[in-house]
Write a protein that holds these residues in place. Structure first.
Motif, short mmCIF file in Angstrom:
data_model
loop_
_atom_site.label_atom_id
_atom_site.label_comp_id
_atom_site.label_asym_id
_atom_site.label_seq_id
_atom_site.Cartn_x
_atom_site.Cartn_y
_atom_site.Cartn_z
N ALA A 1 0.84 -1.20 0.00
CA ALA A 1 0.00 0.00 0.00
C ALA A 1 0.87 1.25 0.00
CB ALA A 1 -0.92 -0.01 1.21
N ALA A 2 1.97 1.20 0.75
CA ALA A 2 2.85 2.36 0.82
C ALA A 2 3.52 2.62 -0.52
CB ALA A 2 3.91 2.15 1.91
N LEU A 3 4.02 1.55 -1.17
CA LEU A 3 4.64 1.72 -2.48
C LEU A 3 3.64 2.30 -3.48
CD1 LEU A 3 6.85 -1.48 -2.95
CD2 LEU A 3 7.59 0.85 -2.46
N SER A 4 2.41 1.76 -3.46
CA SER A 4 1.40 2.26 -4.38
C SER A 4 1.01 3.70 -4.03
CB SER A 4 0.16 1.37 -4.36
OG SER A 4 0.50 0.09 -4.85
N TYR A 5 0.99 3.98 -2.72
CA TYR A 5 0.68 5.34 -2.27
C TYR A 5 1.73 6.31 -2.79
CZ TYR A 5 0.53 9.31 0.96
OH TYR A 5 0.48 10.56 1.49
N THR B 1 -3.85 1.32 -13.58
CA THR B 1 -5.18 0.74 -13.82
C THR B 1 -5.53 -0.31 -12.77
OG1 THR B 1 -4.04 -0.71 -15.36
CG2 THR B 1 -5.33 1.11 -16.29
N THR B 2 -4.52 -0.93 -12.13
CA THR B 2 -4.79 -1.97 -11.13
C THR B 2 -5.35 -1.33 -9.86
OG1 THR B 2 -2.81 -3.05 -11.97
CG2 THR B 2 -3.79 -3.96 -9.97
N PRO B 3 -6.53 -1.77 -9.42
CA PRO B 3 -7.06 -1.17 -8.20
C PRO B 3 -6.23 -1.61 -6.99
CG PRO B 3 -8.75 -2.39 -9.41
CD PRO B 3 -7.43 -2.78 -9.97
N SER B 4 -5.73 -0.62 -6.25
CA SER B 4 -4.98 -0.91 -5.03
C SER B 4 -5.38 0.15 -4.02
CB SER B 4 -3.48 -0.84 -5.31
OG SER B 4 -2.78 -0.46 -4.14
N TRP B 5 -5.60 -0.28 -2.78
CA TRP B 5 -6.05 0.68 -1.76
C TRP B 5 -5.03 1.79 -1.57
CZ3 TRP B 5 -7.46 -4.09 1.65
CH2 TRP B 5 -8.67 -4.62 1.19
N GLY B 6 -3.76 1.42 -1.60
CA GLY B 6 -2.71 2.43 -1.43
C GLY B 6 -2.76 3.45 -2.56
N PHE C 1 -10.70 -0.04 4.55
CA PHE C 1 -10.54 -1.45 4.20
C PHE C 1 -9.11 -1.92 4.45
CE2 PHE C 1 -14.16 -3.61 2.19
CZ PHE C 1 -15.11 -2.60 2.37
N LEU C 2 -8.17 -1.07 4.11
CA LEU C 2 -6.76 -1.41 4.34
C LEU C 2 -6.52 -1.63 5.82
CD1 LEU C 2 -3.92 -1.66 3.18
CD2 LEU C 2 -3.70 0.81 3.30
N PHE C 3 -7.03 -0.70 6.62
CA PHE C 3 -6.86 -0.77 8.07
C PHE C 3 -7.50 -2.04 8.64
CE2 PHE C 3 -8.96 0.43 12.18
CZ PHE C 3 -7.84 0.26 12.96
N LEU C 4 -8.75 -2.30 8.22
CA LEU C 4 -9.44 -3.48 8.75
C LEU C 4 -8.74 -4.77 8.34
CD1 LEU C 4 -13.19 -2.47 8.29
CD2 LEU C 4 -11.86 -2.59 10.40
N THR C 5 -8.19 -4.78 7.13
CA THR C 5 -7.51 -5.98 6.67
C THR C 5 -6.24 -6.24 7.48
OG1 THR C 5 -8.38 -5.57 4.47
CG2 THR C 5 -6.58 -7.14 4.65
N GLY D 1 -2.61 0.84 16.59
CA GLY D 1 -1.36 1.46 16.14
C GLY D 1 -0.57 0.61 15.16
N VAL D 2 -0.52 -0.70 15.41
CA VAL D 2 0.28 -1.53 14.50
C VAL D 2 -0.48 -1.81 13.21
CG1 VAL D 2 1.64 -2.65 16.31
CG2 VAL D 2 -0.48 -3.70 15.55
N SER D 3 -1.77 -1.56 13.19
CA SER D 3 -2.55 -1.89 11.99
C SER D 3 -2.79 -0.69 11.08
CB SER D 3 -3.91 -2.49 12.38
OG SER D 3 -3.75 -3.61 13.21
N VAL D 4 -2.80 0.50 11.63
CA VAL D 4 -3.25 1.64 10.84
C VAL D 4 -2.13 2.10 9.89
CG1 VAL D 4 -2.56 3.45 12.47
CG2 VAL D 4 -4.50 3.83 10.96
N PRO D 5 -2.48 2.30 8.60
CA PRO D 5 -1.47 2.80 7.66
C PRO D 5 -1.17 4.27 7.99
CG PRO D 5 -3.43 1.98 6.50
CD PRO D 5 -3.78 2.07 7.94
N ILE D 6 0.10 4.58 8.11
CA ILE D 6 0.49 5.90 8.60
C ILE D 6 0.04 7.00 7.65
CG2 ILE D 6 2.78 5.64 7.59
CD1 ILE D 6 3.86 7.29 9.84
N PHE D 7 0.06 6.74 6.32
CA PHE D 7 -0.33 7.79 5.39
C PHE D 7 -1.83 8.05 5.44
CE2 PHE D 7 0.48 3.74 3.34
CZ PHE D 7 -0.70 3.44 2.70
#
Lengths: 333, 329, 337
Positions: free
Chosen positions: A268-272, A280-285, A308-312, B146-152
């Motif tokens: 997610a961070a790399l995609s962010y 075109t690829t759907p990614s949450w980031g 969704f990212l957080f919950l996953t 804290g360990v789950s939440v994406p920082i951005f």
């Protein structure tokens, strides 16, 4: 004595005052493990969420066909954005609203689960596989093989891996042809996109696993049953496969589950940062990245994918914690 | 001891050589784009491009360029020592750019580190001592978050709610303490802290969660040690048993962790800096990567690697001091 | 009869666990007099350690259900406020543990750890306390104590660490020294030295000493009286010679037969007691030992035997008639051990 009162392992290692030894030893280790895990409500909730997410990822197409009728790449610029290009919010047909290209955010969020889950399992699987091979070989053969592998691990752990990962991702993702590594006859071509991201994450993760497994193997080597296998004339390969691997299987499973959330966040961070999967690829980031310039006007663009990212990651963390606690209840909640 | 330091210093050099080699391979040998084209601007003539190539030394084979880079690194270049070269995009020395941005990353890291220690360690201690109490549950729930939440994502949510909606926080971007040379006043300090408050919080949450979990686990384990029972058998007050005997065992590994975490962040807190638009080392590196600006990439990666290996050495020395069983070998 | 130092009355210590209630100690009565050396013997899980950890206040009501009375000089320790109990612990009662490797804090110097014990109870400058600690290290037979006090535990050998632990326990001249398996983790040659040291210090300090062990051989020369415990209950109590020359309980017989003896090393193998100690959650009904007892009969599985004095002090909890006990001991136990 405190262990007797607090822990569930009544009867561990010669502590006076323990009881229930026979009951505990009567069950196999895996049964105890499973029984403890099943009692962990948080972990079960995590498993449930992950199963649901897998179903969503697998059947995302069905949602489009039967529910929303909006393919993930279809752009609804006319009904989804204002004349000045600001995306519109949720409506009865676009449940999560639109993104900057007017696409259905709900559908894209559903499809985004595919990327995260692929990374969760494939990238983790590859890095664990590399880690097992190198870790077992280093711990088993020791000597110069161990020195080489251990030094390689040390170097890897001294690298600014995030920067290198961003760099590798950016360089190989810069052109559609990807990039080539190595001298010409044996060049390795890397295509941009999800496979590249998965490869990079696996590459960044193996040293941690290899180091952990090496330590486990080093201590297992000294155990009597390995000596016994040697004495009975077993080959090295057989000892590694039949004696060592089964005994480190549990820690490997637990550790793998614990690094999954990190890997999901890595992708997610790399995609962010715009160097992950293809646009075109759907990614949450990547969706959150799309929202950076627009979040004041279209907060849903970052809220839903992020949620969704957080919950996953939360669900995978719950499962990982549950597995760890089931394996070693002393560390538990 | 002397031999140990010498060996470790040699190791640092070895790692740095490997890092430069690796970055060179990744960013120089791999891409097809010609940095000379970047500088030449629109519609360059072939002669101009060639001229720039010669100026940058790009006409030489790769190994020669690498050795030149290493020579400048060791002996210095026209901008002094160590020679990091100059940026392809604005032709400014890489060293001066990194130095000027180090203060931003340093401000971000130190503030966040203080915050996560102040949050993580007390939560971990209370959770371990009052196991299964509501405080423990609340603490561990926070840690899980804290360990789950994406920082951005957390950063954007904070910006959206606290800055855009509620207007109680400063916007993204950085405000230096010294807004102009010699002008140091309460205003500079306040706006500096205000702009960094949300980045600090966003960055600290994940680490605080991680530290809380680690301290809790370590302390629970330590409190089961035989030497804790001995301390109680001596008739020490429980407070002393926990805070002297228990924490000493439980916090020693945290020192190692902390040193390495800070070092990693000093090399560039890329995600936080990008999210909050803080012009630190991480943002510099990120922009360098996107622009294929090799000297900037080389410099920032090398700086980050240096922080890591140096912190590694420092942490090992401190650890040997804290744990008398460890010897320098 | 002198005033009793310590009286334990019907002590019960039960731990609630996820798997059920662990009855670690289930009805212990005991009186300890000044200068007495008591050996407490039993397998792991017999409750021997938990009993004394409870006396020291190291098992608390936070983790266990504790019933009964523990009278120290007439004062019930179980009713004492935490702080007062803490004051007694370490100054009036000292304890030495099984594993000297892990019982000293690895990060603090040995001398400082003893100084800490002193200053927890007495107002004394650090210098004075250190002098006292060094003096104590000398008395437990540690050579060059000034130097040793400045060292860390890992620089000590196992035997030296146990001496340091004993110094720490005795430095404030306690009335009771409790030694929980003090020699189990040590080399055989060092074991004898430590036991002799405890013996000597007992004379010097005139303290009551409790030696907890799983090995009847350890207390053979050192204990005045011996208490044998099984599954949380005392099963036999007597003077040393009562036990070694006329034990009345089949469990004690088993323990006697499992002592390793050099003089008959080759003649016969050690005879372990068959079976495992019972789970303390599901203690067998009747006499807890009956499933493992070769002499058990109907009554043993139905009624629980009381600890009944048969010859003066000598008491055992077993339904076998006294004549049978004496006969079996002579014919079977003495023959073999």
């Amino acid at each position: 004595m405190a262990q007797v009162a607090a822990g569930t392992t009544v009867g561990a290692g010669g502590v006076p005052g323990e009881g229930a030894q026979r009951e505990v030893e009567g069950r196999s280790l895996a049964q105890v493990f499973w029984r403890r895990f099943r009692r962990d409500r948080f972990a079960i909730a995590g498993v449930t969420f992950i199963v649901l997410l897998i179903l969503i990822a697998v059947f995302a197409g069905l949602f489009v066909t039967f529910l929303t009728h909006h393919p993930p790449d279809a752009q609804y610029l006319d009904i989804g954005t204002t004349s000045s290009g600001i995306p519109l919010g949720a409506s009865s047909t676009f449940w999560f609203g639109h993104d900057q290209l007017g696409r259905d955010l709900f559908v894209r969020v559903l499809y985004g689960s595919r990327t995260s889950l692929l990374v969760a399992f494939v990238a983790t699987g590859i890095s664990v596989a590399i880690g097992i091979i190198l870790g077992v070989v280093a711990g088993f053969y020791r000597g110069w093989v161990d020195v080489m592998i251990s030094r390689a691990i040390d170097v890897m752990l001294s690298l600014p891996l995030l920067l290198l990962a961003i760099g590798l991702s950016a360089v190989c993702g810069a052109s559609a042809k990807g990039c080539a590594i190595g001298p010409r006859p044996i060049q390795l071509h890397i295509q941009p996109g999800l496979p590249l991201v998965i490869g990079i994450i696996a590459f960044a993760n193996w040293p941690y696993i290899a180091r952990l497994i090496r330590g486990q193997v080093l201590s297992l080597r000294e155990k009597e049953f390995v000596e016994a296998a040697y004495a009975s004339g077993a080959t090295n390969g057989r000892i590694m496969l039949r004696e060592i691997l089964p005994n480190i299987a549990m820690p490997i499973i637990v550790y793998s589950s614990l690094i999954i959330p990190g890997n999901i966040l890595f992708e997610a961070a790399l995609s962010y940062l715009g160097v992950g999967v293809q646009p075109t690829t759907p990614s949450w980031g990547a969706m959150i990245s799309d929202a950076t310039g627009l979040y004041q006007y279209a907060p849903w663009m970052m809220i839903y994918p992020g949620l969704f990212l957080f919950l996953t990651t939360l669900a995978f963390n719950l499962v990982g914690d549950g597995l760890r606690d089931a394996l070693d209840p002393r560390t538990g909640r | 001891m002397i031999r140990y330091i010498i060996r470790r210093t040699l190791w640092i050099f070895l790692v740095l050589v490997i890092v430069t080699g690796l970055t060179f391979v990744i960013f120089y040998v791999l891409p097809v784009a010609n940095p000379a084209l970047l500088i030449a601007g629109r519609n360059p003539t072939p002669a101009l491009v060639h001229q720039i190539e010669v100026n940058l030394g790009l006409n030489h084979p790769a190994w020669y360029q690498y050795l030149t880079y290493m020579k400048h690194l060791v002996l210095g270049d026209q901008y002094g020592w160590p020679g990091f070269g100059f940026s392809y995009t604005n032709l400014v020395s890489v060293k001066s750019q990194m130095y000027s941005r180090l203060s931003v990353t340093l401000s971000l890291t130190v503030g966040a580190a203080v915050l996560w220690l102040l949050m993580g360690i007390p939560i971990g201690i209370v959770s371990a001592l009052r196991r299964r109490s509501w405080a423990d549950r609340a603490g561990m729930l926070f840690a899980l978050f804290g360990v789950s939440v994406p920082i951005f994502w957390l950063g954007l949510l904070m910006l959206y709610f606290f800055w855009f909606k509620l207007g109680i926080a400063c916007s993204s971007g950085y405000a230096p303490i010294f807004n102009s040379p010699g002008n140091f006043g309460p205003y500079g300090l306040a706006s500096w802290a205000c702009h960094l408050a949300m980045p600090w919080a966003a960055l600290a949450v994940g680490y605080a969660a991680f530290y809380a979990r680690m301290v809790r686990g370590n302390l629970l384990e330590t409190m089961n040690e035989d030497y804790i029972r001995t301390a109680r058998a001596k008739g020490l007050p429980e407070r002393r048993v926990v805070f002297k005997h228990g924490l000493r065992g439980a916090l020693t590994p945290v020192v190692t962790m902390f040193g390495m975490d800070v070092a990693f962040l000093l090399g560039g807190a890329v995600i936080t800096e990008v999210t909050f638009n803080l012009p630190g080392i991480g943002l510099l590196a990120y922009q360098g990567i996107l622009n294929e600006n090799l000297p900037i990439i080389q410099g920032t990666v090398l700086l980050a690697a240096f922080f890591i290996v140096f912190a590694n050495l420092l942490v090992d020395i401190v650890y040997a001091y804290l744990d008398p069983r460890v010897r320098y070998t | 009869m002198p005033e009793p130092l310590l009286e334990i009355k019907n002590l019960k210590v039960h731990f609630p666990t996820d798997d059920g209630l662990v009855k670690a100690v289930d009805g212990v009565n005991l009186t300890l007099y000044p200068g007495q050396t008591l050996g407490v013997v039993g397998e792991s899980g017999s409750g021997k350690s938990v009993t004394w950890l409870t006396v020291m206040g190291l098992v608390t009501k936070k983790e266990a259900i504790i019933e009964g009375e523990i009278l120290f000089r007439g004062q019930d320790l179980l009713k004492l406020p935490v702080d007062e109990l803490r004051n007694i612990r370490g100054s009036k009662m000292g304890m030495v543990f099984q594993d000297p490797m892990s019982s000293l804090h690895p990060f603090f110097k040995v001398g400082d750890q003893i100084v800490e014990a002193i200053r927890a109870h007495q107002r004394m400058s650090k210098r004075e306390a250190m002098d006292l600690a060094i003096d104590m290290l000398r008395r437990v037979g540690i050579p060059r104590p000034e130097e040793r006090a400045r060292q860390y535990p890992h620089e000590f050998s196992g035997g030296m660490r146990q001496r340091a632990m004993i110094a720490m326990a005795l430095v404030l001249n306690p009335d009771v020294l409790i030694a929980d398996e003090p020699t189990t983790a040590l080399d055989v040659t060092v074991q004898a030295q430590i036991l002799d040291l405890i013996d000597r210090l007992e004379q010097e300090f005139n303290a009551a000493v409790v030696i907890i062990t799983h090995d009847l051989g350890v207390v053979a020369e050192h204990a005045d009286d011996i208490l044998v415990m099984y599954a949380g209950k005392p099963v036999e109590f007597g003077e040393r010679r009562d036990i070694y020359y006329g034990a009345h309980h089949p469990y004690t017989w088993g323990l006697l037969q499992s002592i390793a003896r050099l003089d008959e090393a080759e003649r016969e193998r050690l005879r372990p007691i068959r079976g495992l100690p019972p789970s303390l959650i599901f203690v067998p009904p009747g006499c807890a030992f009956h499933p493992r007892c070769p002499y058990a009969f109907d009554r043993c599985s139905k009624e629980s035997p009381e600890l009944i004095p048969e010859n003066g002090h000598h008491a055992s909890a077993c339904f076998l008639p006294l004549a049978d006990k004496e006969r079996i001991f002579k014919e079977e136990v003495l023959q073999r051990s």
